[in-house]
Design a protein around this motif. Sequence first.
Motif, mmCIF file in Angstrom:
data_model
loop_
_atom_site.group_PDB
_atom_site.id
_atom_site.type_symbol
_atom_site.label_atom_id
_atom_site.label_comp_id
_atom_site.label_asym_id
_atom_site.label_seq_id
_atom_site.Cartn_x
_atom_site.Cartn_y
_atom_site.Cartn_z
ATOM 1 N N PHE A 121 0.848 -1.195 0.000
ATOM 2 C CA PHE A 121 0.000 0.000 0.000
ATOM 3 C C PHE A 121 0.882 1.243 0.000
ATOM 4 N N SER A 122 0.520 2.199 -0.813
ATOM 5 C CA SER A 122 1.253 3.464 -0.818
ATOM 6 C C SER A 122 0.303 4.618 -1.085
ATOM 7 N N VAL A 123 0.781 5.806 -0.799
ATOM 8 C CA VAL A 123 0.040 7.032 -1.084
ATOM 9 C C VAL A 123 0.940 7.927 -1.923
ATOM 10 N N ALA A 124 0.323 8.801 -2.691
ATOM 11 C CA ALA A 124 1.095 9.700 -3.543
ATOM 12 C C ALA A 124 0.373 11.020 -3.663
ATOM 13 N N GLN A 125 1.139 12.065 -3.873
ATOM 14 C CA GLN A 125 0.556 13.318 -4.336
ATOM 15 C C GLN A 125 1.340 13.752 -5.562
ATOM 16 N N PHE A 126 0.596 14.253 -6.550
ATOM 17 C CA PHE A 126 1.263 14.655 -7.787
ATOM 18 C C PHE A 126 0.524 15.802 -8.434
ATOM 19 N N SER A 127 1.265 16.499 -9.272
ATOM 20 C CA SER A 127 0.707 17.584 -10.083
ATOM 21 C C SER A 127 1.062 17.321 -11.538
ATOM 22 N N LEU A 128 0.076 17.470 -12.411
ATOM 23 C CA LEU A 128 0.253 17.283 -13.849
ATOM 24 C C LEU A 128 0.303 18.649 -14.519
ATOM 25 N N TYR A 129 1.299 18.838 -15.385
ATOM 26 C CA TYR A 129 1.439 20.099 -16.107
ATOM 27 C C TYR A 129 1.443 19.819 -17.602
ATOM 28 N N VAL A 130 0.437 20.342 -18.305
ATOM 29 C CA VAL A 130 0.332 20.222 -19.764
ATOM 30 C C VAL A 130 0.770 21.558 -20.340
ATOM 31 N N MET A 131 1.921 21.540 -21.006
ATOM 32 C CA MET A 131 2.561 22.788 -21.402
ATOM 33 C C MET A 131 2.198 23.201 -22.841
ATOM 34 N N GLY A 132 2.223 24.507 -23.067
ATOM 35 C CA GLY A 132 2.292 25.044 -24.418
ATOM 36 C C GLY A 132 1.064 24.871 -25.285
ATOM 37 N N GLN A 133 -0.132 24.834 -24.686
ATOM 38 C CA GLN A 133 -1.323 24.834 -25.534
ATOM 39 C C GLN A 133 -2.407 25.669 -24.863
ATOM 40 N N ASP A 134 -3.275 26.249 -25.691
ATOM 41 C CA ASP A 134 -4.253 27.205 -25.181
ATOM 42 C C ASP A 134 -5.278 26.566 -24.252
ATOM 43 N N ARG A 135 -5.642 25.289 -24.513
ATOM 44 C CA ARG A 135 -6.715 24.661 -23.754
ATOM 45 C C ARG A 135 -6.148 23.609 -22.795
ATOM 46 N N HIS A 136 -5.046 23.950 -22.143
ATOM 47 C CA HIS A 136 -4.401 22.974 -21.262
ATOM 48 C C HIS A 136 -5.286 22.591 -20.079
ATOM 49 N N MET A 137 -6.120 23.509 -19.608
ATOM 50 C CA MET A 137 -6.968 23.176 -18.458
ATOM 51 C C MET A 137 -8.033 22.149 -18.824
ATOM 52 N N ASP A 138 -8.473 22.096 -20.077
ATOM 53 C CA ASP A 138 -9.410 21.046 -20.489
ATOM 54 C C ASP A 138 -8.773 19.674 -20.292
ATOM 55 N N GLU A 139 -7.490 19.570 -20.628
ATOM 56 C CA GLU A 139 -6.782 18.300 -20.450
ATOM 57 C C GLU A 139 -6.609 17.973 -18.975
ATOM 58 N N ILE A 140 -6.283 18.961 -18.170
ATOM 59 C CA ILE A 140 -6.090 18.725 -16.736
ATOM 60 C C ILE A 140 -7.410 18.346 -16.076
ATOM 61 N N TYR A 141 -8.486 19.037 -16.413
ATOM 62 C CA TYR A 141 -9.790 18.664 -15.848
ATOM 63 C C TYR A 141 -10.216 17.273 -16.327
ATOM 64 N N GLY A 142 -9.902 16.940 -17.574
ATOM 65 C CA GLY A 142 -10.189 15.597 -18.064
ATOM 66 C C GLY A 142 -9.416 14.548 -17.310
ATOM 67 N N CYS A 143 -8.160 14.857 -16.968
ATOM 68 C CA CYS A 143 -7.353 13.932 -16.164
ATOM 69 C C CYS A 143 -7.935 13.784 -14.763
ATOM 70 N N ILE A 144 -8.371 14.876 -14.187
ATOM 71 C CA ILE A 144 -8.962 14.805 -12.837
ATOM 72 C C ILE A 144 -10.210 13.925 -12.838
ATOM 73 N N ASP A 145 -11.037 14.044 -13.868
ATOM 74 C CA ASP A 145 -12.217 13.176 -13.968
ATOM 75 C C ASP A 145 -11.809 11.702 -14.035
#
Length: 202
Positions: A121-145
Amino acid sequence: MFSGAQISLYPMTGDFVAVIMSALKALDPYRDRLRIETDDISTLLVGPPELLFPALRDVFTAAARTGVHSVLSAAISRGCPGEPDDAICQSQHLAGPMLPLAERQESALAAVSSAPETDVFSVAQFSLYVMGQDRHMDEIYGCIDFLKASGTFEASKHFATKLSGDTGALFATLEQAFCRFGPPEGHVTIDLTVSANSPSAR
């Protein structure tokens, strides 16, 4: 394409040298398929994500199985414009056109559901950064879903997402987050901390 990770392993024990050196042996099966370089700060792994994340899983699992509190810190990147292309990094994950978000989420969930179990068993915290595109938050929100449906999601935190569960499923989740969100040829990074056997109360 260039993809790789700089990792540092921290076992919380007076015998940390033995734990680190033993855990690094878990990388031996990957040495003919990944470029691996260790110095006095970190270990660099260069290669395709489908090998990179299992290698990270195995080295961390080896340390965690000692029973001591073990932490892995990693900076993981693909497609950095400052790195030259490397043939060793060719990946089936990143080949072909960018599929619709729903298809990528479905494929990611299927991959996590078939991940090997480690019984650690393990725990993790991470942050995803999608660089260099106008709609990067759409990808991040899609990843969160995707993360919320993955079975490893624990909580949203400031600047990060917390995961927990079997280490096999956890690293499979991270691999899918890294590969399925953001353009296949794009610059994507993950800032990652993984912990096992922590003395802190959950």
